[in-house]
Design a protein around this motif. Sequence first.
Motif, mmCIF file in Angstrom:
data_model
loop_
_atom_site.group_PDB
_atom_site.id
_atom_site.type_symbol
_atom_site.label_atom_id
_atom_site.label_comp_id
_atom_site.label_asym_id
_atom_site.label_seq_id
_atom_site.Cartn_x
_atom_site.Cartn_y
_atom_site.Cartn_z
ATOM 1 N N LEU A 10 53.770 40.970 42.618
ATOM 2 C CA LEU A 10 53.110 39.983 41.765
ATOM 3 C C LEU A 10 52.328 40.667 40.644
ATOM 4 O O LEU A 10 52.329 40.202 39.495
ATOM 5 C CB LEU A 10 52.181 39.089 42.588
ATOM 6 N N ALA A 11 51.659 41.766 40.976
ATOM 7 C CA ALA A 11 50.900 42.494 39.960
ATOM 8 C C ALA A 11 51.823 43.050 38.880
ATOM 9 O O ALA A 11 51.522 42.972 37.678
ATOM 10 C CB ALA A 11 50.102 43.619 40.613
ATOM 11 N N ILE A 36 51.174 32.419 48.426
ATOM 12 C CA ILE A 36 51.104 32.919 47.053
ATOM 13 C C ILE A 36 49.691 32.766 46.503
ATOM 14 O O ILE A 36 49.173 33.673 45.824
ATOM 15 C CB ILE A 36 52.118 32.192 46.145
ATOM 16 N N ARG A 37 49.044 31.655 46.804
ATOM 17 C CA ARG A 37 47.668 31.456 46.316
ATOM 18 C C ARG A 37 46.729 32.511 46.896
ATOM 19 O O ARG A 37 45.827 32.993 46.202
ATOM 20 C CB ARG A 37 47.184 30.046 46.664
ATOM 21 N N ARG A 38 46.921 32.871 48.167
ATOM 22 C CA ARG A 38 46.095 33.925 48.757
ATOM 23 C C ARG A 38 46.350 35.267 48.073
ATOM 24 O O ARG A 38 45.416 36.035 47.819
ATOM 25 C CB ARG A 38 46.363 34.028 50.259
ATOM 26 N N ASP A 39 47.630 35.528 47.767
ATOM 27 C CA ASP A 39 47.954 36.758 47.047
ATOM 28 C C ASP A 39 47.272 36.782 45.674
ATOM 29 O O ASP A 39 46.742 37.815 45.242
ATOM 30 C CB ASP A 39 49.464 36.894 46.864
ATOM 31 N N GLU A 44 43.013 38.403 41.720
ATOM 32 C CA GLU A 44 41.849 37.989 40.945
ATOM 33 C C GLU A 44 40.619 38.798 41.352
ATOM 34 O O GLU A 44 39.844 39.244 40.503
ATOM 35 C CB GLU A 44 41.584 36.491 41.130
ATOM 36 N N ARG A 45 40.459 39.008 42.662
ATOM 37 C CA ARG A 45 39.334 39.802 43.159
ATOM 38 C C ARG A 45 39.380 41.225 42.605
ATOM 39 O O ARG A 45 38.349 41.837 42.314
ATOM 40 C CB ARG A 45 39.374 39.844 44.685
ATOM 41 N N ASP A 46 40.600 41.747 42.444
ATOM 42 C CA ASP A 46 40.768 43.107 41.926
ATOM 43 C C ASP A 46 40.722 43.182 40.402
ATOM 44 O O ASP A 46 40.919 44.258 39.823
ATOM 45 C CB ASP A 46 42.106 43.688 42.412
ATOM 46 N N GLY A 47 40.500 42.030 39.761
ATOM 47 C CA GLY A 47 40.373 42.019 38.305
ATOM 48 C C GLY A 47 41.676 42.046 37.547
ATOM 49 O O GLY A 47 41.693 42.299 36.337
ATOM 50 N N LEU A 48 42.789 41.780 38.252
ATOM 51 C CA LEU A 48 44.099 41.824 37.606
ATOM 52 C C LEU A 48 44.563 40.462 37.105
ATOM 53 O O LEU A 48 45.446 40.387 36.246
ATOM 54 C CB LEU A 48 45.147 42.374 38.579
ATOM 55 N N ALA A 49 44.017 39.395 37.661
ATOM 56 C CA ALA A 49 44.504 38.054 37.356
ATOM 57 C C ALA A 49 43.350 37.087 37.176
ATOM 58 O O ALA A 49 42.241 37.306 37.674
ATOM 59 C CB ALA A 49 45.423 37.554 38.475
ATOM 60 N N VAL A 57 47.212 33.857 35.169
ATOM 61 C CA VAL A 57 47.544 34.622 33.969
ATOM 62 C C VAL A 57 46.886 35.982 34.094
ATOM 63 O O VAL A 57 45.946 36.171 34.869
ATOM 64 C CB VAL A 57 47.059 33.921 32.675
ATOM 65 N N ALA A 58 47.400 36.953 33.340
ATOM 66 C CA ALA A 58 46.800 38.280 33.342
ATOM 67 C C ALA A 58 45.372 38.196 32.832
ATOM 68 O O ALA A 58 45.089 37.496 31.854
ATOM 69 C CB ALA A 58 47.625 39.225 32.469
ATOM 70 N N ALA A 59 44.467 38.884 33.497
ATOM 71 C CA ALA A 59 43.060 38.803 33.123
ATOM 72 C C ALA A 59 42.842 39.194 31.668
ATOM 73 O O ALA A 59 42.029 38.619 30.962
ATOM 74 C CB ALA A 59 42.228 39.686 34.041
#
Length: 255
Positions: A10-11, A36-39, A44-49, A57-59
């Motif tokens: 996904l990333a 998928i929502r958990r992924d 999002e927590r890692d700042g990627l999304a 969307v990409a952050a």
Amino acid sequence: MYAAERQQLLADRLRHDGRLSVMDLADELEVSSETIRRDLAVLERDGLAQRVHGGAVAARALMVLEPGLAQRSSTNAEQKDRIARAAIEFLPDPGGSVVMDAGTTISHLVDSIPLDHPLTAITHALPTATKLSAIPSVSLHLLGGRVRGVTAAAVGQATVDALALVQVDVGFIATNAASPSHGLSTPDAEEAAVKRALARSARMVVALFDSSKFSADHVFSFASYDDLDVVVTDTGASDRDVAALREHGIKVVLA
């Protein structure tokens, strides 16, 4: 596929495409939409999304800054001229009514209105109103509210309330960004509220924007693709972006 492998996929997809759809990914990977929502929550927590309705969307792509009027006027001017000329076909018959959004592409559209085409025109945008007032066949109604310097357009509850009393044949709207997951979006909440009310006031909604608007989402969504009847954009739009519009029953005009 393990969760870590799926999240890496996904990333990678997010870096390449800029956006993800929960439903599409769930079907492709044969997992539940909740998985998928958990992924996406992990990304999002890692700042990627940045999660949005229906996906992420990409952050880096989620815009919060808005260019000024002068900068927007000079950006993609040739494409905006072509879009405006193509959009003229969606003017209502003589004697009809339109509501016109703020935006430089809308301002280009006004330049193409025939001088002998009677219209009732409503707008909250000062530059658009100035141009419309010079067309002798147009009956102009200017909506009030607090004027934002960035867009030179009235915003606020007074503007939204006035639009709630309006019903017109065609609404011409502009946007800062467009995507299937987040719809049409803009950086400012008050602008979004006015655009939302504008779209609701029209029997037919025609969105005008150049193909660069497909590249990123902004924070505040004001219309989904299902709210649109017509999109007029330029030939720089990708086959994928055009197909996404048409999947929602939108008539797409490439100028």
